[in-house]
Design a protein around this motif. Structure first.
Motif, mmCIF file in Angstrom:
data_model
loop_
_atom_site.group_PDB
_atom_site.id
_atom_site.type_symbol
_atom_site.label_atom_id
_atom_site.label_comp_id
_atom_site.label_asym_id
_atom_site.label_seq_id
_atom_site.Cartn_x
_atom_site.Cartn_y
_atom_site.Cartn_z
ATOM 1 N N GLU A 189 -24.449 19.101 53.647
ATOM 2 C CA GLU A 189 -23.176 19.553 53.073
ATOM 3 C C GLU A 189 -23.311 19.490 51.563
ATOM 4 O O GLU A 189 -24.041 18.644 51.040
ATOM 5 C CB GLU A 189 -22.004 18.652 53.482
ATOM 6 N N HIS B 261 -12.461 17.207 46.111
ATOM 7 C CA HIS B 261 -13.648 18.003 46.401
ATOM 8 C C HIS B 261 -13.486 18.791 47.694
ATOM 9 O O HIS B 261 -12.726 18.422 48.578
ATOM 10 C CB HIS B 261 -14.887 17.105 46.541
ATOM 11 N N THR C 208 -20.822 20.157 47.787
ATOM 12 C CA THR C 208 -19.562 20.557 47.172
ATOM 13 C C THR C 208 -19.797 21.840 46.387
ATOM 14 O O THR C 208 -20.940 22.233 46.128
ATOM 15 C CB THR C 208 -19.006 19.468 46.230
ATOM 16 N N SER D 117 -15.540 24.681 55.506
ATOM 17 C CA SER D 117 -15.270 23.849 54.331
ATOM 18 C C SER D 117 -14.386 22.699 54.775
ATOM 19 O O SER D 117 -13.556 22.844 55.675
ATOM 20 C CB SER D 117 -14.617 24.648 53.209
ATOM 21 N N ASP E 212 -11.948 16.901 50.783
ATOM 22 C CA ASP E 212 -12.106 15.453 50.661
ATOM 23 C C ASP E 212 -11.639 15.068 49.269
ATOM 24 O O ASP E 212 -12.422 15.118 48.316
ATOM 25 C CB ASP E 212 -13.564 15.059 50.889
ATOM 26 N N TRP F 77 -16.081 20.187 50.548
ATOM 27 C CA TRP F 77 -17.452 20.182 51.036
ATOM 28 C C TRP F 77 -17.696 21.434 51.877
ATOM 29 O O TRP F 77 -16.842 21.841 52.659
ATOM 30 C CB TRP F 77 -17.715 18.942 51.876
#
Length: 99
Positions: A36, A74, A38, A68, A71, A76
């Protein structure tokens, strides 16, 4: 009689349209290698403006190739390998193995 169901053919066509852009193939390879990522490292690695990356990621998500996950601040990005492999076995492995 056609043995491939129309919905499966439509899904495969959407995947092929998403893969028609070499930038999106590079995105998938980078994300697959990392597990993964960002958006910031992706944009930097590809030397793309954030808006252009977002457009490419939207196409990948809509085709089912990527997901996607928010988090905090962000987002990911990951390859949706299990779902794609369940419907189209070997497709991602072949794509990611190419040069």
């Amino acid at each position: 009689m056609d043995t491939m169901h129309t919905d499966n053919a439509d899904e495969l066509a959407a995947i092929m349209r998403a893969l028609a852009d070499p930038v999106r193939i590079r995105i998938l390879r980078l994300v697959a290698d990392a597990g993964e990522l960002t958006c910031s490292p992706l944009a930097e690695a590809l030397d793309l403006p954030q808006s252009t990356l977002s457009r490419h990621l939207r196409v990948l998500r809509e085709s089912g190739l990527a997901y996607s996950r928010p988090d905090g601040a962000h987002r990911w990005v990951g390859v949706n390998a299990d779902a794609v492999n369940a419907r189209h076995p070997g497709l991602l492995a072949s794509l990611l193995a190419l040069g």
